[in-house]
Motif scaffolding. Structure first.
Motif, PDB file in Angstrom:
ATOM      1  N   MET A  15      19.846 -30.502 -65.166  1.00  0.00           N
ATOM      2  CA  MET A  15      19.119 -29.792 -64.413  1.00  0.00           C
ATOM      3  C   MET A  15      17.698 -30.330 -64.028  1.00  0.00           C
ATOM      4  N   PRO A  16      16.908 -30.192 -62.918  1.00  0.00           N
ATOM      5  CA  PRO A  16      15.633 -30.572 -62.468  1.00  0.00           C
ATOM      6  C   PRO A  16      14.980 -29.724 -63.499  1.00  0.00           C
ATOM      7  N   VAL A  17      13.715 -30.118 -63.973  1.00  0.00           N
ATOM      8  CA  VAL A  17      12.845 -29.648 -64.982  1.00  0.00           C
ATOM      9  C   VAL A  17      11.288 -29.266 -64.433  1.00  0.00           C
ATOM     10  N   PHE A  18      10.659 -28.324 -64.915  1.00  0.00           N
ATOM     11  CA  PHE A  18       9.268 -28.051 -64.333  1.00  0.00           C
ATOM     12  C   PHE A  18       8.514 -27.472 -65.382  1.00  0.00           C
ATOM     13  N   PHE A  19       7.161 -27.632 -65.249  1.00  0.00           N
ATOM     14  CA  PHE A  19       6.325 -27.404 -66.169  1.00  0.00           C
ATOM     15  C   PHE A  19       5.195 -26.374 -65.506  1.00  0.00           C
ATOM     16  N   VAL A  20       4.733 -25.216 -66.293  1.00  0.00           N
ATOM     17  CA  VAL A  20       3.503 -24.335 -65.856  1.00  0.00           C
ATOM     18  C   VAL A  20       2.175 -24.696 -66.457  1.00  0.00           C
ATOM     19  N   ASN A  51       3.766 -30.672 -76.608  1.00  0.00           N
ATOM     20  CA  ASN A  51       2.569 -31.082 -77.490  1.00  0.00           C
ATOM     21  C   ASN A  51       2.875 -31.003 -79.119  1.00  0.00           C
ATOM     22  N   ASP A  52       4.144 -30.397 -79.397  1.00  0.00           N
ATOM     23  CA  ASP A  52       4.647 -30.371 -80.759  1.00  0.00           C
ATOM     24  C   ASP A  52       5.960 -31.063 -80.815  1.00  0.00           C
ATOM     25  N   MET A  53       6.956 -30.532 -80.168  1.00  0.00           N
ATOM     26  CA  MET A  53       8.102 -31.234 -80.454  1.00  0.00           C
ATOM     27  C   MET A  53       8.167 -32.642 -80.322  1.00  0.00           C
ATOM     28  N   VAL A  54       7.843 -32.914 -78.877  1.00  0.00           N
ATOM     29  CA  VAL A  54       7.961 -34.294 -78.511  1.00  0.00           C
ATOM     30  C   VAL A  54       7.158 -35.249 -79.302  1.00  0.00           C
ATOM     31  N   PRO A  55       6.092 -35.174 -79.783  1.00  0.00           N
ATOM     32  CA  PRO A  55       5.467 -36.089 -81.085  1.00  0.00           C
ATOM     33  C   PRO A  55       6.104 -35.862 -82.216  1.00  0.00           C
ATOM     34  N   GLY A  56       6.704 -34.602 -82.583  1.00  0.00           N
ATOM     35  CA  GLY A  56       7.294 -34.786 -83.794  1.00  0.00           C
ATOM     36  C   GLY A  56       8.530 -35.430 -83.706  1.00  0.00           C
ATOM     37  N   LEU A  57       9.318 -35.418 -82.817  1.00  0.00           N
ATOM     38  CA  LEU A  57      10.747 -36.185 -82.754  1.00  0.00           C
ATOM     39  C   LEU A  57      10.407 -37.564 -82.522  1.00  0.00           C
ATOM     40  N   TYR A  58       9.358 -37.767 -81.511  1.00  0.00           N
ATOM     41  CA  TYR A  58       9.138 -39.447 -81.469  1.00  0.00           C
ATOM     42  C   TYR A  58       8.514 -39.976 -82.943  1.00  0.00           C
ATOM     43  N   VAL A  90      16.727 -38.695 -75.975  1.00  0.00           N
ATOM     44  CA  VAL A  90      16.669 -37.859 -77.143  1.00  0.00           C
ATOM     45  C   VAL A  90      15.722 -36.599 -76.912  1.00  0.00           C
ATOM     46  N   LEU A  91      14.759 -36.908 -76.258  1.00  0.00           N
ATOM     47  CA  LEU A  91      13.654 -36.114 -76.048  1.00  0.00           C
ATOM     48  C   LEU A  91      13.934 -34.893 -75.104  1.00  0.00           C
ATOM     49  N   ARG A  92      14.875 -35.392 -73.838  1.00  0.00           N
ATOM     50  CA  ARG A  92      15.214 -34.527 -72.912  1.00  0.00           C
ATOM     51  C   ARG A  92      16.390 -33.991 -73.329  1.00  0.00           C
ATOM     52  N   MET A  93      17.195 -34.372 -74.287  1.00  0.00           N
ATOM     53  CA  MET A  93      18.278 -33.457 -74.948  1.00  0.00           C
ATOM     54  C   MET A  93      17.764 -32.191 -75.710  1.00  0.00           C
ATOM     55  N   ALA A  94      16.647 -32.653 -76.382  1.00  0.00           N
ATOM     56  CA  ALA A  94      15.931 -31.575 -77.287  1.00  0.00           C
ATOM     57  C   ALA A  94      15.404 -30.587 -76.173  1.00  0.00           C
ATOM     58  N   PHE A  95      15.039 -30.865 -75.104  1.00  0.00           N
ATOM     59  CA  PHE A  95      14.381 -29.760 -74.265  1.00  0.00           C
ATOM     60  C   PHE A  95      15.680 -28.881 -73.767  1.00  0.00           C
ATOM     61  N   ALA A  96      16.648 -29.473 -73.445  1.00  0.00           N
ATOM     62  CA  ALA A  96      17.855 -28.881 -72.950  1.00  0.00           C
ATOM     63  C   ALA A  96      18.403 -28.054 -74.005  1.00  0.00           C
ATOM     64  N   SER A  97      18.383 -28.438 -75.238  1.00  0.00           N
ATOM     65  CA  SER A  97      18.935 -27.729 -76.268  1.00  0.00           C
ATOM     66  C   SER A  97      17.916 -26.333 -76.626  1.00  0.00           C
ATOM     67  N   HIS A 124      -1.433 -32.328 -71.139  1.00  0.00           N
ATOM     68  CA  HIS A 124      -0.482 -33.535 -71.446  1.00  0.00           C
ATOM     69  C   HIS A 124       0.397 -33.861 -70.228  1.00  0.00           C
ATOM     70  N   ALA A 125      -0.244 -33.767 -69.124  1.00  0.00           N
ATOM     71  CA  ALA A 125       0.637 -34.108 -67.979  1.00  0.00           C
ATOM     72  C   ALA A 125       1.201 -35.595 -67.905  1.00  0.00           C
ATOM     73  N   GLU A 126       0.413 -36.690 -68.353  1.00  0.00           N
ATOM     74  CA  GLU A 126       1.086 -37.794 -68.368  1.00  0.00           C
ATOM     75  C   GLU A 126       2.289 -37.833 -69.523  1.00  0.00           C
ATOM     76  N   ARG A 127       2.352 -37.159 -70.510  1.00  0.00           N
ATOM     77  CA  ARG A 127       3.341 -37.263 -71.607  1.00  0.00           C
ATOM     78  C   ARG A 127       4.497 -36.417 -70.779  1.00  0.00           C
ATOM     79  N   ILE A 128       4.198 -35.564 -70.009  1.00  0.00           N
ATOM     80  CA  ILE A 128       5.315 -34.885 -69.159  1.00  0.00           C
ATOM     81  C   ILE A 128       6.220 -35.886 -68.431  1.00  0.00           C
ATOM     82  N   TRP A 129       5.278 -36.501 -67.479  1.00  0.00           N
ATOM     83  CA  TRP A 129       5.866 -37.525 -66.668  1.00  0.00           C
ATOM     84  C   TRP A 129       6.573 -38.510 -67.125  1.00  0.00           C
ATOM     85  N   ARG A 130       6.216 -39.017 -68.524  1.00  0.00           N
ATOM     86  CA  ARG A 130       6.837 -40.106 -69.032  1.00  0.00           C
ATOM     87  C   ARG A 130       8.123 -39.567 -69.357  1.00  0.00           C
ATOM     88  N   VAL A 131       8.284 -38.454 -70.003  1.00  0.00           N
ATOM     89  CA  VAL A 131       9.690 -37.951 -70.666  1.00  0.00           C
ATOM     90  C   VAL A 131      10.488 -37.710 -69.531  1.00  0.00           C
TER      91      VAL A 131
END
Length: 296
Positions: A15-20, A51-58, A90-97, A124-131
């Motif tokens: 699915m498409p993803v968005f962030f506020v 800012n928490d799960m992404v750097p932790g998983l990375y 993997v990071l995208r799948m974590a968000f879906a989970s 963290h907009a740059e990180r959002i668009w990287r993932v």
């Protein structure tokens, strides 16, 4: 049961993803509640995914990759650890989970996009668009004078007792202007939308419909009404009318321009010196003296 969950996660993954995003006390929670009430959207609260799960998983994945390069830890034949391109899915799948865990009773068949709100997303907009290269970011912006007064009231217990309200206002306004400029620079040629809190407040249905269209959800009047009524100040505050102040509530006042009867002249001047140029560019009232000080 696990097969059903896996099927749900796979569907959410596509699915498409968005962030506020937005500074604290800018209306991010109000917007999140509105988006989450739309029948075609799932908008999580502050999961701190970016800012928490992404750097932790990375870090977990990268440490594994480094360990596989260490000959002293490999007896025979070894493996190559995941590189960045392998980590992104993997990071995208974590968000879906994460979305699946918070799906509740929603009809997944009706969903058109999944998202999350967090004031920290603005940093963290740059990180959002990287993932998520195609992620849509909705940046809600509020007059920094209202935001600063609300923030100081809400967070006073966490702040240094030596910090004056004037100092807080100046710091908030400076960060406000800096973050808008930074976000705009990063957002060039990317799916990014700014919405003023005041405009959303003045014509909630029309502005909400614009946001829904930007995200890819229905702007049908019935869907807009469902979402906006669920996120009304009266409902979110437990029955208070706009203007009825509860300093202890997350939904403190629900008004525009409250700074006029709460701020001292010194505090207004501090905000205008720190952010007057951007305030004027955004259409906010700035005194001639304040704008001159900001431009000096």
């Amino acid at each position: 049961m696990s097969e059903e969950i896996e099927a749900v996660i796979r569907r959410l993954y596509d699915m498409p993803v968005f962030f506020v995003a937005g500074l604290p006390r800018s209306g991010t929670t109000w917007l999140q509640q509105m988006l989450n009430a739309h029948p075609q959207l799932l908008c999580l609260g502050e999961s701190h995914f970016i800012n928490d799960m992404v750097p932790g998983l990375y870090n977990v994945l990268w440490n594994f990759t480094k360990s596989r390069k260490n000959p002293e830890r490999t007896w025979a034949p070894g493996v190559v650890g995941p590189q960045l391109d392998h980590m992104i899915p993997v990071l995208r799948m974590a968000f879906a989970s994460l979305a699946a865990a918070n799906l509740g009773e929603r009809d997944i068949g009706a969903l058109r996009a999944i998202g999350e709100k967090n004031p920290d997303n603005l940093y963290h907009a740059e990180r959002i668009w990287r993932v998520f290269p195609d992620a849509r970011i909705v940046h809600i912006i509020r007059d920094p004078r209202d935001g600063a007064i609300s923030g100081f009231t809400r967070f006073r217990a966490r702040l240094s007792q030596d910090l004056t309200r004037t100092q807080y206002v100046a710091a908030y306004a400076k960060d406000w202007a800096s973050r808008i400029a930074t976000a705009r620079g990063l957002a060039k040629d990317r799916p990014y939308m700014e919405i003023r809190y005041e405009d959303l407040h003045a014509d909630t249905s029309a502005r909400a419909a614009e946001i829904f269209r930007f995200i890819g959800a229905s702007d049908d009047p019935s869907d807009v009404t469902t979402a906006t009524e669920a996120a009304s100040f009266e409902r979110l505050s437990g029955g208070r009318k706009q203007g009825e102040v509860d300093p202890a509530s997350h939904y403190r006042r629900g008004e525009v321009g409250g700074w006029r009867d709460e701020m001292t002249p010194e505090e207004v001047s501090a905000a205008e010196r720190a952010a007057g140029r951007m305030m004027a560019a955004m259409g906010y009232e700035v005194s001639a003296e304040g704008l001159a000080a900001a431009l000096a």
